[in-house]
Write a protein that holds these residues in place. Structure first.
Motif, PDB file in Angstrom:
ATOM      1  N   ARG A 123       1.802   2.446  -3.541  1.00 26.09           N
ATOM      2  CA  ARG A 123       0.837   3.719  -4.043  1.00 26.09           C
ATOM      3  C   ARG A 123       0.086   3.579  -5.447  1.00 26.09           C
ATOM      4  O   ARG A 123      -0.522   4.388  -6.300  1.00 26.09           O
ATOM      5  CB  ARG A 123       0.460   4.830  -4.055  1.00 26.09           C
ATOM      6  CG  ARG A 123       1.087   6.091  -2.529  1.00 26.09           C
ATOM      7  CD  ARG A 123       1.465   6.860  -2.497  1.00 26.09           C
ATOM      8  NE  ARG A 123       0.591   8.053  -3.085  1.00 26.09           N
ATOM      9  CZ  ARG A 123      -1.035   8.375  -2.698  1.00 26.09           C
ATOM     10  NH1 ARG A 123      -0.588   7.441  -1.168  1.00 26.09           N
ATOM     11  NH2 ARG A 123      -1.517   8.940  -2.725  1.00 26.09           N
ATOM     12  N   ASP A 142      -9.235  -1.341  -3.101  1.00 27.13           N
ATOM     13  CA  ASP A 142      -7.644  -1.579  -3.059  1.00 27.13           C
ATOM     14  C   ASP A 142      -7.339  -3.430  -3.769  1.00 27.13           C
ATOM     15  O   ASP A 142      -6.416  -3.930  -3.014  1.00 27.13           O
ATOM     16  CB  ASP A 142      -7.555  -1.613  -1.795  1.00 27.13           C
ATOM     17  CG  ASP A 142      -8.057  -2.428  -0.757  1.00 27.13           C
ATOM     18  OD1 ASP A 142      -8.558  -4.056  -1.881  1.00 27.13           O
ATOM     19  OD2 ASP A 142      -7.452  -3.021   0.196  1.00 27.13           O
ATOM     20  N   GLU A 154       0.695  -1.190   0.317  1.00 27.17           N
ATOM     21  CA  GLU A 154      -0.418   0.029   0.194  1.00 27.17           C
ATOM     22  C   GLU A 154       0.605   1.853   0.691  1.00 27.17           C
ATOM     23  O   GLU A 154       0.190   1.967  -0.286  1.00 27.17           O
ATOM     24  CB  GLU A 154      -0.625   0.179   0.653  1.00 27.17           C
ATOM     25  CG  GLU A 154      -1.307   1.445   1.490  1.00 27.17           C
ATOM     26  CD  GLU A 154      -3.032   0.862   2.334  1.00 27.17           C
ATOM     27  OE1 GLU A 154      -3.428   1.945   2.607  1.00 27.17           O
ATOM     28  OE2 GLU A 154      -2.964   0.060   2.856  1.00 27.17           O
ATOM     29  N   LEU A 190      -2.646   1.642  -6.384  1.00 28.79           N
ATOM     30  CA  LEU A 190      -3.677   0.350  -6.123  1.00 28.79           C
ATOM     31  C   LEU A 190      -5.139   1.026  -7.024  1.00 28.79           C
ATOM     32  O   LEU A 190      -5.113   2.185  -7.252  1.00 28.79           O
ATOM     33  CB  LEU A 190      -4.190   0.600  -4.251  1.00 28.79           C
ATOM     34  CG  LEU A 190      -3.260  -0.068  -3.514  1.00 28.79           C
ATOM     35  CD1 LEU A 190      -3.256   0.432  -1.891  1.00 28.79           C
ATOM     36  CD2 LEU A 190      -3.395  -1.737  -3.864  1.00 28.79           C
TER      37      LEU A 190
END
Length: 638
Positions: A293, A303, A290, A295
């Motif tokens: 970035r 996500d 995550e 996603l």
């Protein structure tokens, strides 16, 4: 029947064409938002689809970021990972990382990539030329030329002209070691990834770079032709992959994040993964952490890593499972819209409102089921907004017309009710109207029967002109109607100078006899409506008789015309009491049973009655005890 069929077809055709044309010409984001929301709903209603086993993802997850880091250490780790994967002889290794910056570990990574027959590196678009790019260097230009579509056929309609795109490119050392493919993923206004362009124009706008996913799907089949028809399709071997005017295809998502077989980069480096899982497979290497970035939102989750989106496109290309929004989908949309709009229109006109509503809901449900089946089994993205709009138009139009028709019918029934009330008692009409036709006649119940007669009517009619007789009867009947209605009775028949009234129709009650006696007293006590006098100078005198007992309701007459009345011994006795009253000079008589029934409720305020005589009613064997009204007489004992 023909007119109804033509109306149905006309409504279906107008609704379908109107909404279809509006959808084609409309740029309203609300309409597109509705359609994409309906598409996402179809994904969620469909069972999760298994991702192809031919694709494996090597994930740069949070554990890898924490342990390895970025830049040069990550490049070194990538080199080692590519080397180990290549040893298993995969079909392709697609690296979904923008390797723009130079690092000290790039030489080793370039060497490993160059030794791989199916190595692919990512390219992305930029709004401006990136200062770090080596786009003008010969190595990069050669890699772009080698990676571009070998054949671009300018057949059919051309896509809108647009400026050549600036690119984020791997730096020259890496770009020359592998083929290139773009990783652009289209996002709708709601940030959901639904479409991916299979090609992007580069350079002069006449050269097109394939998507990384398309290049990966072609890996191992380089002998197959790869032809781009801008704005129409991509030909991969003998397969034709239709695109929209922007060169995009619609993804058929398999499920939420983790749908593909995934191994961690650190597990691969620690040799916790058997190399055999990469043999003969397409391997994607990309970020799932995550913190990196990369996603995207999908219909299944908010996500999903970008590398899984690219793997999804490759899986769709391998399986031929991309969603189709082509001519077949348009034909199905128009056909289903016509069919279900016609069914909805007909359903809305069923006789019973509950049945019409239920059938209309079934039509809507049927349309939704067919759209879902075509999506899940036929891979067709039907324009649900057009079908929904046409159905809504047909149902709303039919509902409005039916409502207006019901209002007109209500007004007509009100007029007919008023007309009917003129020929039947206003008290009786609403009660009979609520009952089924079979319950109007043929019933037996208790009731109080009142007969009202005019004394000396024959002599009166003899000396009066017919017009005056009619006027007299009209005033007499109006007087009787008002008094009887005030006491809850129903006038069943006007018999010339006589009136037959019944108390307790159609629903008997304990106070029916009391109301009948009170009504009789009121008929006699109230001022007559300006009646003429008789020949001997006396005013017109009324005579009342009341009996209580079982009566039968009946509709008498022929097949085309009839009238409602009451029959039975109770009616006969009440009529014969008129003769008894005349013989004894009485104006208000009642049977003992009627008096007793009245007293069981409340005898206060009732007329006072005294025994008159026991008589045998003509044509009847039983003796009837008759009582007469006396204003100053004692009340009878029970």
């Amino acid at each position: 029947m023909k007119r109804a069929v033509l109306a149905t077809l006309l409504v279906a055709l107008v609704a379908t064409l109107a909404f279809g044309a509006w959808r084609q010409a409309s740029f309203d984001p609300a309409a597109d938002g509705l359609e994409t929301a309906l598409l996402d709903l179809r994904f969620r209603l469909r069972a999760l689809a298994p991702a192809p086993r031919e694709i494996v993802i090597v994930a740069i997850d949070e554990q890898a970021v924490a342990r390895i880091g970025t830049m040069a250490p990550l490049r070194a780790a990538l080199a080692e990972a590519v080397d180990r994967i290549e040893a298993a002889d995969p079909l392709a290794i697609a690296v979904n990382l923008l390797l723009v910056d130079r690092t000290a570990a790039d030489s080793r990574l370039a060497q490993v990539l160059a030794s791989s027959d199916g190595a692919l590196l990512a390219v992305a678009t930029a709004d401006e030329i990136d200062p770090r790019t080596d786009a003008l260097l010969p190595e990069v230009q050669q890699s772009l030329a080698r990676s571009a579509f070998p054949v671009v056929a300018a057949a059919g309609a051309q896509p809108p002209a647009r400026a050549p795109l600036h690119l984020f490119l791997p730096h020259s050392r890496l770009a020359g070691a592998a083929a290139l493919g773009h990783v652009n993923i289209s996002r709708a206004e709601d940030r959901v990834a639904r479409q991916v362009p299979l090609s992007l124009p580069i350079g002069d706008g006449k050269t097109y770079l394939p998507a990384l996913s398309l290049a990966a799907a072609r890996a191992g089949r380089t002998a197959e032709r790869l032809v781009l028809q801008p704005g129409e399709a991509v030909l991969l071997g003998d397969r034709r992959i239709a695109t929209d005017r922007d060169g995009q295809v619609t993804l058929n998502h398999y499920g939420p994040a983790g749908s593909f077989r995934t191994v961690g980069l650190t597990d691969l480096l620690d040799e916790k993964v058997a190399p055999e899982i990469f043999a003969g497979r397409i391997v994607f290497i990309g970020a799932t952490a995550e913190s990196l970035r990369d996603l995207y939102a999908t219909p299944f989750a908010p996500d999903v890593p970008g590398v899984e989106i690219l793997a999804t496109l490759t899986g769709n290309l391998l399986e031929g499972s991309l969603l189709r929004r082509d001519r077949a989908a348009a034909i199905w949309t128009i056909g289903l819209s016509l069919l279900f709009t016609a069914l909805a229109w007909r359903a809305a006109w069923l006789r019973r409102p509950a049945m019409a509503l239920g059938t209309t809901l079934l039509v809507w449900l049927g349309a939704a089921i067919v759209v879902q089946i075509q999506f899940a089994a036929g891979l067709l993205w039907l324009d649900a907004t057009t079908i929904l709009g046409a159905l809504l138009f047909a149902s709303a139009a039919a509902g409005l017309l039916r409502y207006l028709g019901d209002i007109q019918a209500t007004h007509r029934l009100t007029r007919e009710h008023a007309n009917l009330a003129y020929y039947l008692s206003p008290v009786l009409v609403p009660q009979l109207a609520r009952r089924p036709a079979g319950e109007v006649g043929g019933r037996t119940q208790d009731a109080a029967v009142l007969f009202l007669d005019v004394e000396g009517y024959t002599a009166l009619a003899e000396r009066m002109p017919p017009a005056q007789v009619s006027d007299f009867l009209g005033r007499f009947h109006a007087h009787a109607e008002a008094v009887v209605a005030r006491h809850g009775g129903a006038i069943v028949e006007f018999l010339g100078d006589g009136v037959l009234a019944v108390f307790g129709l159609p629903d008997p009650g304990p106070g029916d006899a009391a109301e009948a006696l009170a009504c009789g007293a009121a008929l006699l006590d109230e001022d007559a409506p300006a009646y003429p006098v008789l020949a001997d100078g006396r005013p017109v005198q009324l005579r009342v008789s009341v009996h209580y007992g079982p009566v039968g309701t009946a509709v008498l007459g022929g097949r085309g015309h009839g009238h409602f009345t009451v029959t039975g011994d109770t009616v006969n006795v009440a009529a014969r009491l008129q003769e008894v009253a005349k013989q004894h000079g009485e104006i208000f008589v009642a049977t003992r049973r009627a008096v007793d029934m009245a007293r069981t409720v409340d005898d206060r305020g009732l007329p006072r009655f005294v025994p008159l005589t026991d008589v045998a009613i003509r044509g009847r064997q039983q003796i009837t005890e008759v009582w007469a009204q006396r204003d100053d007489g004692p009340r009878p004992d029970a």
